[in-house]
Enzyme design. Structure first.
Site, PDB file in Angstrom:
ATOM      1  N   ASP A 160       0.825  -1.215   0.000  1.00  0.00           N
ATOM      2  CA  ASP A 160       0.000   0.000   0.000  1.00  0.00           C
ATOM      3  C   ASP A 160       0.862   1.269   0.000  1.00  0.00           C
ATOM      4  O   ASP A 160       1.893   1.331   0.660  1.00  0.00           O
ATOM      5  CB  ASP A 160      -0.887   0.028   1.242  1.00  0.00           C
ATOM      6  CG  ASP A 160      -1.916  -1.092   1.276  1.00  0.00           C
ATOM      7  OD1 ASP A 160      -1.636  -2.187   0.740  1.00  0.00           O
ATOM      8  OD2 ASP A 160      -3.001  -0.876   1.852  1.00  0.00           O
ATOM      9  N   ASP A 170      -6.219   7.569  -1.138  1.00  0.00           N
ATOM     10  CA  ASP A 170      -6.945   7.720   0.130  1.00  0.00           C
ATOM     11  C   ASP A 170      -5.993   7.835   1.322  1.00  0.00           C
ATOM     12  O   ASP A 170      -4.897   7.293   1.327  1.00  0.00           O
ATOM     13  CB  ASP A 170      -7.933   6.567   0.377  1.00  0.00           C
ATOM     14  CG  ASP A 170      -9.187   6.673  -0.470  1.00  0.00           C
ATOM     15  OD1 ASP A 170      -9.511   7.784  -0.918  1.00  0.00           O
ATOM     16  OD2 ASP A 170      -9.850   5.629  -0.686  1.00  0.00           O
ATOM     17  N   ARG A 171      -6.468   8.549   2.323  1.00  0.00           N
ATOM     18  CA  ARG A 171      -5.821   8.757   3.622  1.00  0.00           C
ATOM     19  C   ARG A 171      -4.640   9.728   3.562  1.00  0.00           C
ATOM     20  O   ARG A 171      -4.529  10.616   4.390  1.00  0.00           O
ATOM     21  CB  ARG A 171      -5.399   7.428   4.268  1.00  0.00           C
ATOM     22  CG  ARG A 171      -6.567   6.470   4.514  1.00  0.00           C
ATOM     23  CD  ARG A 171      -6.150   5.359   5.456  1.00  0.00           C
ATOM     24  NE  ARG A 171      -7.153   4.317   5.588  1.00  0.00           N
ATOM     25  CZ  ARG A 171      -8.189   4.334   6.421  1.00  0.00           C
ATOM     26  NH1 ARG A 171      -8.369   5.378   7.202  1.00  0.00           N
ATOM     27  NH2 ARG A 171      -9.045   3.332   6.483  1.00  0.00           N
ATOM     28  N   HIS A 187      -9.200   0.085  -2.108  1.00  0.00           N
ATOM     29  CA  HIS A 187      -9.460   1.530  -2.154  1.00  0.00           C
ATOM     30  C   HIS A 187      -9.586   2.054  -3.579  1.00  0.00           C
ATOM     31  O   HIS A 187      -9.962   3.221  -3.754  1.00  0.00           O
ATOM     32  CB  HIS A 187      -8.364   2.297  -1.405  1.00  0.00           C
ATOM     33  CG  HIS A 187      -8.607   2.342   0.066  1.00  0.00           C
ATOM     34  ND1 HIS A 187      -9.163   3.423   0.717  1.00  0.00           N
ATOM     35  CD2 HIS A 187      -8.381   1.414   1.032  1.00  0.00           C
ATOM     36  CE1 HIS A 187      -9.270   3.169   2.010  1.00  0.00           C
ATOM     37  NE2 HIS A 187      -8.798   1.951   2.224  1.00  0.00           N
ATOM     38  N   ARG A 204     -13.806  -6.775   8.823  1.00  0.00           N
ATOM     39  CA  ARG A 204     -13.823  -5.564   7.991  1.00  0.00           C
ATOM     40  C   ARG A 204     -15.206  -5.309   7.386  1.00  0.00           C
ATOM     41  O   ARG A 204     -15.475  -4.211   6.892  1.00  0.00           O
ATOM     42  CB  ARG A 204     -12.821  -5.696   6.835  1.00  0.00           C
ATOM     43  CG  ARG A 204     -11.360  -5.723   7.231  1.00  0.00           C
ATOM     44  CD  ARG A 204     -10.517  -5.867   5.974  1.00  0.00           C
ATOM     45  NE  ARG A 204      -9.094  -6.037   6.182  1.00  0.00           N
ATOM     46  CZ  ARG A 204      -8.190  -5.050   6.213  1.00  0.00           C
ATOM     47  NH1 ARG A 204      -8.596  -3.797   6.078  1.00  0.00           N
ATOM     48  NH2 ARG A 204      -6.909  -5.302   6.381  1.00  0.00           N
TER      49      ARG A 204
END
Length: 308
Positions: free
Chosen positions: A54, A85-86, A115, A212
């Site tokens: 990631d 993202d993030r 994502h 999740r």
């Protein structure tokens, strides 16, 4: 067709963490789709190659990754998804990787993560970042169309199966993955969803629903059966933060690689990439977050006008 001079200029711009124009993004995404549509759901890759986990929009840490592992096209890369993202720089991160893919299609492989999804990116930052940096959602639309064309997995030298998340109770063979229609938004369940969302669990012998809310937890026996059925030695995946940058599971039959150091700018973890040479030897390259003086700050979010 985008010519090399244009692409090289765009790559240099993106390497400086500067955005390219909306029309350039549209053209780049169109060309990327033309390349990606030719790739398999299980894209075959030869070593040498460096496998990355990631990234999550941490652009300056991606630059650090290239500093440690080598630049494209000098090094062959396989990225296992979650580019966005993030982090603060999802736009620049994804567009740089996409531009490198278009410029050097045989040197870099991009696999879809959970994502790379319209629904998820509207919650975790990419949608809002595109809107803020371009003043509309058009760039988000162009990029999310590309997401639908990304491969679901890869196999290195016919022996190392690489995927973002993990396995699925609906899938016993690689041929079943090859049969999936991937050109769609990530479904809420089913085999495509599982490949992007599932996790190994040391306590599980078989299958259990994931906490999740999507995908499954899978255990040692599941991996042993899958590896034997497909004549593979190792499953390499990303998807889970590991503080040391990598983690072995099930007697080194599964490997998690994580490549976003100091995740979310606060977790304090180190990152790793997994380097495989043509002789079957491997090495982990460990790196920390880019030093503070090497990273830029995101532009402040503009204040909303009163009458909106």
């Amino acid at each position: 067709m985008t010519n090399h001079a244009d692409l090289d200029r765009q790559i240099e711009c993106l390497r400086r963490c500067e955005i390219i124009t909306e029309s350039e993004v549209k053209s780049l995404c169109y060309k990327a789709r033309e390349i990606l549509i030719e790739e398999s759901n299980v894209q075959c890759i030869d070593s040498p190659v460096t496998v990355c986990g990631d990234i999550h929009g941490q652009f300056y840490d991606l630059r650090e990754l290239f500093r440690v592992g080598g630049e494209v096209p000098d090094t062959n890369y396989l990225f296992l998804g979650d580019f966005v993202d993030r982090g603060f720089f999802s736009v620049e991160t994804f567009l740089l990787l996409l531009a490198l893919k278009v410029r050097y299609p045989d040197r870099i492989t991009l696999v879809r993560g959970n994502h790379e999804s319209r629904q998820i990116t509207q919650v975790y930052g990419f949608y809002e970042e595109c809107q803020r940096k371009y003043g509309s959602v058009n760039v988000w639309r162009y990029c999310t169309e590309v997401f639908d064309y990304l491969s679901l997995s890869a196999i290195i030298d016919d022996k190392i199966f690489c995927v973002h998340g993990g396995l699925s109770p609906s899938i016993q063979t690689l041929d079943q993955i090859r049969m999936i229609n991937r050109k769609q938004e990530v479904p809420h369940d089913g085999p495509m969803c599982d490949l992007l969302w599932s996790d190994p669990d040391e306590k599980q012998g078989s299958w259990e629903k994931s906490p999740r809310g999507a995908g499954f937890l899978f255990g040692r026996d599941v991996v042993a059966d899958f590896n034997a059925a497909n004549n593979i030695n190792l499953m390499c995946r990303a998807h889970q933060l590991v503080m040391e940058g990598f983690k072995w599971h099930f007697n080194q039959s599964v490997l998690t690689v994580w490549s976003a150091p100091n995740y979310c700018y606060r977790c304090g973890n180190i990152a790793a990439i997994f380097q495989l040479d043509e002789n079957g030897q491997n090495e982990f390259l460990i790196f920390e977050a880019a030093p503070q003086d090497a990273r830029g700050l995101p532009k402040k979010k503009p204040q909303a006008q009163y009458f909106l």
